[in-house]
Enzyme design. Structure first.
Site, mmCIF file in Angstrom:
data_model
loop_
_atom_site.group_PDB
_atom_site.id
_atom_site.type_symbol
_atom_site.label_atom_id
_atom_site.label_comp_id
_atom_site.label_asym_id
_atom_site.label_seq_id
_atom_site.Cartn_x
_atom_site.Cartn_y
_atom_site.Cartn_z
ATOM 1 N N ASN A 80 0.922 -1.106 -0.003
ATOM 2 C CA ASN A 80 -0.094 -0.123 -0.100
ATOM 3 C C ASN A 80 0.964 1.210 -0.073
ATOM 4 O OD1 ASN A 80 -2.422 1.943 0.425
ATOM 5 N ND2 ASN A 80 -3.376 0.116 0.260
ATOM 6 N N HIS A 106 2.754 -0.264 -3.121
ATOM 7 C CA HIS A 106 3.124 -1.577 -3.316
ATOM 8 C C HIS A 106 4.580 -1.776 -3.647
ATOM 9 C CE1 HIS A 106 -0.955 -2.310 -2.571
ATOM 10 N NE2 HIS A 106 -1.218 -2.389 -3.624
ATOM 11 N N HIS A 176 -2.045 -9.807 -3.275
ATOM 12 C CA HIS A 176 -3.109 -8.813 -4.024
ATOM 13 C C HIS A 176 -3.998 -9.900 -4.919
ATOM 14 C CE1 HIS A 176 -4.542 -5.233 -5.685
ATOM 15 N NE2 HIS A 176 -3.718 -4.429 -4.910
ATOM 16 N N ASP A 248 -11.807 0.895 -0.584
ATOM 17 C CA ASP A 248 -10.333 0.756 -0.772
ATOM 18 C C ASP A 248 -9.877 1.479 0.610
ATOM 19 O OD1 ASP A 248 -7.958 0.277 -1.728
ATOM 20 O OD2 ASP A 248 -8.219 2.004 -3.307
ATOM 21 N N GLN A 289 -6.995 -4.530 3.929
ATOM 22 C CA GLN A 289 -7.322 -3.495 3.112
ATOM 23 C C GLN A 289 -8.317 -4.459 2.178
ATOM 24 O OE1 GLN A 289 -5.779 -0.468 2.767
ATOM 25 N NE2 GLN A 289 -7.045 0.346 1.028
ATOM 26 N N GLU A 317 -6.576 -7.687 1.677
ATOM 27 C CA GLU A 317 -4.944 -7.527 2.002
ATOM 28 C C GLU A 317 -4.468 -7.478 3.246
ATOM 29 O OE1 GLU A 317 -3.647 -4.529 -1.300
ATOM 30 O OE2 GLU A 317 -5.813 -4.660 -1.682
#
Ligand code: BGC
Length: 353
Positions: A80, A106, A176, A248, A289, A317
């Protein structure tokens, strides 16, 4: 568990990438590549015993090299966002890639998802190893990473992460995979239900960066404590959702007891009425996430020529909170020289009648 290895095609630099298939006693399958540790397919039985591939993915290695949606990717060194890519460790500043507008996302332009890992089938599953040299992506310290993918006979996909550095550094590894419990080619996930075992989330600004506030979910559309269809409130006129184009956000994983699984806490549950496939996810990490695939735009084309349109998959995530380095009150994704960084995730699949 059986493991089969096939060539997955040559990378642009001429090295061969491979695709490994892990198959359990019940016929469920996990396919993963040594390129970027991508989960390429997950075949799970629906309520009638028919196998459905519930993970988005691509058919060609070249597509994995180009793509920027992180479909199925193993993420590192830092999952992230980090504001402006700026990091200070032991008084020294490091400028990481700003690959998402003004921010780091990421692991940067060539994170762990763009690296060829060393793969070794073992008794427990597929072991992937990568040595990230000191200074790679401007991160300090040589980081030696091992990730194990396993598939149990009760259809649970497990991920075990370990990392060791020769200098103090940042570490926040995650995965992911985009799930679509009605099958990767079935379109939108808005009818599938989601539940997140969290009473709080980290508020974000317009750049999806947590601003340091931990807020209760109660009374907001981010209250997913009871299972609801992903689409039920996703387009509510609520600033947090409008700014991110849907879900998100990072939820603060509650201390939900899950007795039999040592050290793991339940983070989320999802189900599809269409196939009956359920997913219960567990983690050792403080946050999760939940990303509803808002930025998927059909490009590049996925498996069997499928265009993965907006919200045709969702990610869960587990992670240290995004932008934690800017907020010292958050748990820090820091790894001290010589210590071992560890994390574990379990995506357990089942069926409802
Ligand atoms: C982020 C999204 C981002 C996506 C990349 C997610 O983890 O939270 O904002 O667009 O990854 O595909």
């Amino acid at each position: 568990m059986d493991i089969i290895c096939e060539d997955f095609g040559k990378l642009q630099d001429g090295r061969m990438a491979h695709l490994y298939t892990l198959r359990n006693a019940r016929g469920a399958e996990l396919r993963a590549s040594d390129y970027g540790g991508h989960v390429q397919a997950l075949l799970m039985p629906d309520r009638n015993g028919k196998f459905i591939d519930v993970a988005l993915g691509y058919d060609a290695i070249g597509t994995y090299e180009q793509e920027d949606k992180y479909i199925g990717a193993l993420i590192g060194r830092c999952g992230n966002r980090l504001a402006r890519g700026q990091v200070t460790i032991n008084g020294k500043s490091y400028q990481l890639d700003c690959n998402d507008g003004k921010n780091h996302l990421h692991g940067g332009f060539a994170g762990f998802n763009k690296r060829l890992w060393q793969a070794e089938p073992c008794g427990e599953g597929l072991r992937l190893s990568y040595v990230s040299p000191a200074g790679e992506g401007n991160y300090p310290g040589e980081l030696r990473v091992t990730v194990l993918y396993s598939l149990s006979d009760d259809n649970a996909f497990g991920i075990y992460y370990e990392a060791l550095s020769d200098a103090d550094t940042i570490c926040n590894l995650t995965n992911h995979t985009y799930f679509n419990l009605a099958g990767f080619a079935s379109g939108s996930v808005l009818k599938q239900c989601i539940q997140i075992f969290a009473d709080e989330y980290t508020e974000t600004d317009q750049e999806s960066l947590p601003d340091g506030k931990i807020l209760p979910v109660a009374g907001t559309p981010l209250d997913l404590r009871r299972p609801i269809p992903i689409g039920e409130h996703i387009d509510d006129a609520y600033e947090q959702l409008r700014w991110a184009g849907g879900y998100d956000h990072n939820w603060v994983v509650r201390n939900e007891p899950c007795g039999f699984l040592d050290g793991l806490r339940k983070m989320a549950y999802a189900e599809s009425d269409e196939t009956g496939i359920t997913l219960t996810a567990y983690t050792t990490q403080p946050g999760v996430q939940f990303y509803s695939g808002n930025y998927l735009d059909g490009r590049p084309l996925g498996k069997n020529g499928t265009a993965f349109g907006r919200r045709s998959g969702f990610c869960l995530e587990p992670q240290y909170f995004p932008n934690a380095l800017a907020h010292p009150a958050f748990d820090q994704p820091l790894l001290k020289k010589g210590n071992i960084w560890k994390a574990r995730t379990l995506y357990a699949f089942g069926n409802k009648k």
